[in-house]
Design an enzyme around this catalytic site. Sequence first.
Site, PDB file in Angstrom:
ATOM      1  N   ASP A 180      -5.011  -6.411  13.218  1.00 11.84           N
ATOM      2  CA  ASP A 180      -4.686  -6.158  11.802  1.00 11.84           C
ATOM      3  C   ASP A 180      -5.166  -7.355  10.977  1.00 11.84           C
ATOM      4  OD1 ASP A 180      -3.504  -5.748   9.300  1.00 11.84           O
ATOM      5  OD2 ASP A 180      -1.702  -4.850  10.158  1.00 11.84           O
ATOM      6  N   ASP A 216       4.856  -4.206  11.051  1.00 11.18           N
ATOM      7  CA  ASP A 216       3.488  -3.671  10.891  1.00 11.18           C
ATOM      8  C   ASP A 216       2.740  -3.740  12.221  1.00 11.18           C
ATOM      9  OD1 ASP A 216       3.428  -6.489  10.717  1.00 11.18           O
ATOM     10  OD2 ASP A 216       1.896  -6.536   9.153  1.00 11.18           O
ATOM     11  N   LYS A 224       0.846  -1.191   0.000  1.00  7.37           N
ATOM     12  CA  LYS A 224       0.000   0.000   0.000  1.00  7.37           C
ATOM     13  C   LYS A 224       0.883   1.242   0.000  1.00  7.37           C
ATOM     14  CE  LYS A 224      -1.291  -2.653   2.861  1.00  7.37           C
ATOM     15  NZ  LYS A 224      -0.947  -4.104   3.001  1.00  7.37           N
TER      16      LYS A 224
HETATM   17  N1  LIG Z   1      -9.197  -5.207  -3.197  1.00  5.71           N
HETATM   18  C1  LIG Z   1      -8.551  -6.174  -2.540  1.00  5.71           C
HETATM   19  N2  LIG Z   1      -7.499  -6.769  -3.104  1.00  5.71           N
HETATM   20  C2  LIG Z   1      -6.840  -7.738  -2.446  1.00  5.71           C
HETATM   21  N3  LIG Z   1      -7.149  -8.149  -1.211  1.00  5.71           N
HETATM   22  C3  LIG Z   1      -8.183  -7.596  -0.609  1.00  5.71           C
HETATM   23  C4  LIG Z   1      -8.935  -6.576  -1.220  1.00  5.71           C
HETATM   24  N4  LIG Z   1      -9.903  -6.192  -0.365  1.00  5.71           N
HETATM   25  C5  LIG Z   1      -9.765  -6.952   0.731  1.00  5.71           C
HETATM   26  N5  LIG Z   1      -8.757  -7.824   0.588  1.00  5.71           N
HETATM   27  C6  LIG Z   1      -8.338  -8.760   1.616  1.00  5.71           C
HETATM   28  O1  LIG Z   1      -7.296  -8.100   2.283  1.00  5.71           O
HETATM   29  C7  LIG Z   1      -6.177  -8.958   2.457  1.00  5.71           C
HETATM   30  C8  LIG Z   1      -4.932  -8.132   2.270  1.00  5.71           C
HETATM   31  O2  LIG Z   1      -5.003  -7.139   3.282  1.00  5.71           O
HETATM   32  P1  LIG Z   1      -3.752  -6.334   3.689  1.00  5.71           P
HETATM   33  O3  LIG Z   1      -4.066  -5.722   5.000  1.00  5.71           O
HETATM   34  O4  LIG Z   1      -3.331  -5.439   2.594  1.00  5.71           O
HETATM   35  O5  LIG Z   1      -2.717  -7.537   3.851  1.00  5.71           O
HETATM   36  P2  LIG Z   1      -1.159  -7.554   3.929  1.00  5.71           P
HETATM   37  O6  LIG Z   1      -0.780  -6.371   4.801  1.00  5.71           O
HETATM   38  O7  LIG Z   1      -0.894  -8.864   4.567  1.00  5.71           O
HETATM   39  O8  LIG Z   1      -0.630  -7.458   2.546  1.00  5.71           O
HETATM   40  C9  LIG Z   1      -6.321 -10.041   1.404  1.00  5.71           C
HETATM   41  O9  LIG Z   1      -5.787 -11.230   1.920  1.00  5.71           O
HETATM   42  C10 LIG Z   1      -7.828 -10.128   1.221  1.00  5.71           C
HETATM   43  O10 LIG Z   1      -8.391 -11.057   2.116  1.00  5.71           O
HETATM   44  C1  LIG Z   2       2.470 -11.748  11.256  1.00  2.00           C
HETATM   45  C2  LIG Z   2       2.753 -11.097   9.927  1.00  2.00           C
HETATM   46  C3  LIG Z   2       3.020 -12.188   8.901  1.00  2.00           C
HETATM   47  C4  LIG Z   2       1.517 -10.288   9.509  1.00  2.00           C
HETATM   48  O1  LIG Z   2       1.762  -9.719   8.250  1.00  2.00           O
HETATM   49  P1  LIG Z   2       0.608  -9.284   7.225  1.00  2.00           P
HETATM   50  O2  LIG Z   2      -0.540 -10.205   7.369  1.00  2.00           O
HETATM   51  O3  LIG Z   2       0.189  -7.882   7.637  1.00  2.00           O
HETATM   52  O4  LIG Z   2       1.228  -9.299   5.876  1.00  2.00           O
HETATM   53  C5  LIG Z   2       3.944 -10.098  10.019  1.00  2.00           C
HETATM   54  O5  LIG Z   2       3.700  -9.176  11.025  1.00  2.00           O
HETATM   55  C6  LIG Z   2       5.254 -10.811  10.266  1.00  2.00           C
HETATM   56  O6  LIG Z   2       5.890 -11.308   9.357  1.00  2.00           O
HETATM   57  N1  LIG Z   2       5.682 -10.896  11.534  1.00  2.00           N
HETATM   58  C7  LIG Z   2       6.904 -11.520  11.977  1.00  2.00           C
HETATM   59  C8  LIG Z   2       6.600 -12.572  12.999  1.00  2.00           C
HETATM   60  C9  LIG Z   2       6.038 -12.010  14.287  1.00  2.00           C
HETATM   61  O7  LIG Z   2       5.441 -10.922  14.323  1.00  2.00           O
HETATM   62  O8  LIG Z   2       6.193 -12.702  15.314  1.00  2.00           O
HETATM   63  K   LIG Z   3      -1.754  -8.415   9.333  1.00  2.00           K
END
Ligand SMILES: Nc1ncnc2c1ncn2[C@@H]1O[C@H](COP(=O)(O)OP(=O)(O)O)[C@@H](O)[C@H]1O
Ligand SMILES: CC(C)(COP(=O)(O)O)[C@@H](O)C(=O)NCCC(=O)O
Ligand SMILES: [K+]
Length: 279
Positions: A120, A101, A13
């Site tokens: 999150d 994060d 993002k």
């Molecule tokens: N427009 C979208 N495109 C992709 N994923 C989306 C969308 N809207 C919701 N999602 C959901 O959000 C998740 C990704 O959220 P996000 O917080 O960006 O994850 P990460 O930080 O792990 O990349 C996807 O796994 C899906 O379940």
């Molecule tokens: C737990 C997570 C995979 C979540 O990441 P996300 O779903 O936001 O992509 C990330 O915070 C991460 O790789 N953490 C390292 C392991 C830990 O927090 O213990």
């Molecule tokens: K997360």
Amino acid sequence: MILDLDIGNTLSKWRLKDVDSSEIRSRGAVWTREEWRPGADIPDLDVVESVRISSVARKAVLDDTVSLLRRRVPNVFVARSTREALGVLNGYEEPGRLGVDRWMGALAGYQLAGGCCAVDCGSAITVDFVIPGGYHLGGYIIPGLRLMKESLKLGTRNVAIDPESEAAELLEPGRRTVEAVNHGIYMAAVSAINRIYSEVCDQQEVALPMLLTGGDARVVSRGVQVPHAVWPDMVYGGLEASFPLTPAERAGRMSGAPVVPSPVSLEKIRAGLAFSMLL
Ligand SMILES: Nc1ncnc2c1ncn2[C@@H]1O[C@H](COP(=O)(O)OP(=O)(O)O)[C@@H](O)[C@H]1O
Ligand SMILES: CC(C)(COP(=O)(O)O)[C@@H](O)C(=O)NCCC(=O)O
Ligand SMILES: [K+]
């Protein structure tokens, strides 16, 4: 302009923020992958004077992103999980191993609410606690909605939960595979969040405000009974607090911060916990 990047396991993002006015000028997301193409994936870097990054992607992806940016942008700030920051003490035995994060969310939540449960809902669903006084307790990691679904391998992966669905419908028994799966994973996520919250508040003897972020925050929010607020920019809030650049940020303000939700009383949380276990 400031370019803020939040590189998750699924989506990367970005947003552009005006240094003088603190306004968000544009935002977007691209699939997390090996390489960034400025001008295509992210805005043209010519207007960017500072970049702030939170990344949980593989180290090589972050290293490449940072070296690309350093060639083009005067200031590049990379967030790291540390033992202590902004009055919060990291609860991990090895603080650097806490996902950055999660750390950004915990810092933003503490700055906003002085103690919080930060959830999150992304690739993973993470639930972190910071209690008043700034002690981060650690947290919980469960697979996110999409990962839970894919792990079943029932051929339902392309039928995602409609983000507009009502919680009441999603909590009913499914009558087709795709419904049974979607309703099952939804129930798993929201009941885990509700239960984790109640257990930790009970143990710590404090009712905490809950904050939700991540791609699935909105749909998960409808099933979470605990009073909470959705804060899509919570990770960015941690970047703003860690590397304040604009006048508003220097005064401690974070963009898009919601009104802090008032938690229900500890007695009510405990009564709910006792009821759910038929005590
Ligand atoms: N427009 C979208 N495109 C992709 N994923 C989306 C969308 N809207 C919701 N999602 C959901 O959000 C998740 C990704 O959220 P996000 O917080 O960006 O994850 P990460 O930080 O792990 O990349 C996807 O796994 C899906 O379940
Ligand atoms: C737990 C997570 C995979 C979540 O990441 P996300 O779903 O936001 O992509 C990330 O915070 C991460 O790789 N953490 C390292 C392991 C830990 O927090 O213990
Ligand atoms: K997360």
